[in-house]
Design an enzyme around this catalytic site. Structure first.
Site, PDB file in Angstrom:
ATOM      1  N   LYS A 204       0.816  -1.224   0.000  1.00  0.00           N
ATOM      2  CA  LYS A 204       0.000   0.000   0.000  1.00  0.00           C
ATOM      3  C   LYS A 204       0.846   1.269   0.000  1.00  0.00           C
ATOM      4  O   LYS A 204       2.021   1.257   0.347  1.00  0.00           O
ATOM      5  CB  LYS A 204      -1.005  -0.029   1.161  1.00  0.00           C
ATOM      6  N   ARG A 239      -3.631 -10.292   4.557  1.00  0.00           N
ATOM      7  CA  ARG A 239      -4.097 -10.250   3.159  1.00  0.00           C
ATOM      8  C   ARG A 239      -2.930  -9.749   2.311  1.00  0.00           C
ATOM      9  O   ARG A 239      -2.552  -8.582   2.413  1.00  0.00           O
ATOM     10  CB  ARG A 239      -5.314  -9.325   3.059  1.00  0.00           C
TER      11      ARG A 239
HETATM   12  N1  HH2 Z   1      -7.473  -3.869   0.763  1.00  0.00           N
HETATM   13  C1  HH2 Z   1      -7.784  -3.862  -0.550  1.00  0.00           C
HETATM   14  C2  HH2 Z   1      -8.896  -4.581  -1.016  1.00  0.00           C
HETATM   15  N2  HH2 Z   1      -9.633  -5.349  -0.176  1.00  0.00           N
HETATM   16  N3  HH2 Z   1     -10.026  -6.191   1.988  1.00  0.00           N
HETATM   17  C3  HH2 Z   1      -9.722  -6.243   3.289  1.00  0.00           C
HETATM   18  N4  HH2 Z   1     -10.425  -7.010   4.127  1.00  0.00           N
HETATM   19  N5  HH2 Z   1      -8.668  -5.514   3.815  1.00  0.00           N
HETATM   20  C4  HH2 Z   1      -7.900  -4.708   3.026  1.00  0.00           C
HETATM   21  O1  HH2 Z   1      -6.976  -4.036   3.551  1.00  0.00           O
HETATM   22  C5  HH2 Z   1      -8.200  -4.636   1.619  1.00  0.00           C
HETATM   23  C6  HH2 Z   1      -9.302  -5.398   1.134  1.00  0.00           C
HETATM   24  C7  HH2 Z   1      -6.949  -3.075  -1.512  1.00  0.00           C
HETATM   25  O2  HH2 Z   1      -5.914  -3.845  -2.052  1.00  0.00           O
HETATM   26  P1  HH2 Z   1      -5.928  -4.567  -3.498  1.00  0.00           P
HETATM   27  O3  HH2 Z   1      -6.990  -5.612  -3.562  1.00  0.00           O
HETATM   28  O4  HH2 Z   1      -4.551  -5.057  -3.770  1.00  0.00           O
HETATM   29  O5  HH2 Z   1      -6.199  -3.411  -4.526  1.00  0.00           O
HETATM   30  P2  HH2 Z   1      -7.501  -2.955  -5.314  1.00  0.00           P
HETATM   31  O6  HH2 Z   1      -8.560  -2.639  -4.322  1.00  0.00           O
HETATM   32  O7  HH2 Z   1      -7.018  -1.751  -6.096  1.00  0.00           O
HETATM   33  O8  HH2 Z   1      -7.939  -4.093  -6.197  1.00  0.00           O
END
Ligand code: HH2
Length: 261
Positions: A204, A239
């Protein structure tokens, strides 16, 4: 919890796994590396992301969920939408990761209860499009705790069983870098609520700001540092995009905390 983003626009791997064949292979690889759960998402939640239509989100995620579940992988669906969750659970998902903690579509709680699925309730201030506009809190940890307890109460009132609930402070969701760091420093206060705590720090942007790494793919060492400390604070679910590296780091950190292999 390994991440499979079936999206063109996720912040660190957008477009990499949009082809379902590649997404399925990636999910199987993460499970093979030791992920206990693979989180499949079809809508980016990055700050400023545009919402995705329900049909498209289902098309992106359900075939991937179905193939992974058939292969024996425990699957989580990362969605805020009732219909997407419903289709994913029917395809074999066992866990619903809703970053709105059942606020976007409250009926999602009843579905989770009905299917006896597990769920993650995450804190987010506002919604992805606007969440990073000057976030302010009284005391960020107290505010997040109060929010999560209120969402637990709601989930339980809809029939979700207590042992199926996990909590997540929502690192990066409507928080400044210092808010994120204070939440990570005071994770034991969230752990003390008595539910398994999930953290999502992987790659992040606050890690990029601390280290000067603009490319999210270069934020693995920073991610490992934050997750090892989170383990010591009592966090149980991580995660992450990079599963193999976390299995090594967390195995050594956990053995060290125990004082034996
Ligand atoms: N962060 C993201 C998405 N989903 N779910 C939970 N429970 N906790 C988190 O911190 C979280 C989440 C963001 O990360 P990412 O999926 O890599 O990116 P994007 O939302 O751009 O697909």
């Amino acid at each position: 919890m390994g991440i499979v983003n079936v999206t063109p626009d996720s912040f660190s791997d957008g477009g990499q796994w949009l082809d379902p064949v590649l997404a399925i292979a990636h999910g199987r690889e993460l499970a093979g590396e030791g992920a206990a759960l693979v989180d499949v998402g079809g809508e980016s939640t990055r700050p400023g992301a545009d919402p995705v239509d329900e049909g498209l989100e289902r098309e992106r995620t359900v075939p991937v969920v179905a193939a992974l579940a058939r292969a024996g992988v425990r699957v989580s669906i990362d969605t805020t939408k009732l219909r997407v969750a419903e289709a994913a659970l029917a395809a074999g998902a066992r866990y619903v990761n809703d970053v709105t903690a059942f606020r976007a579509e409250p009926e999602l709680a009843g579905l989770v209860a009905d299917r006896r699925a597990e769920c993650c309730l995450m804190h987010m201030r506002g919604e992805p499009r606007t969440m990073q506009d000057a976030p302010r809190y009284g005391d960020v940890v107290d505010d997040v705790k109060a929010f999560l307890l209120e969402r637990v109460e709601f989930a339980i009132s809809e029939g979700v069983r207590e042992e199926c609930i996990q909590l997540d402070p929502g690192i990066g969701f409507g928080k400044t870098g210092d808010h994120n760091l204070m939440l990570l420093r005071r994770l034991p206060e969230l752990v003390a609520l008595g539910f398994p705590v999930v953290v999502g720090v992987s790659r992040k942007s606050f890690l990029g700001r601390l280290t000067g790494r603009e490319d999210p793919q270069q934020r693995l060492p920073a991610t490992l540092a934050a997750n090892v400390l989170a383990l010591a604070a009592g966090v149980r679910v991580f995660r992450v995009h990079d599963v193999a590296e976390h299995v090594d780091a967390l195995t050594v950190a956990a053995a060290t905390l125990r004082g034996h292999a």
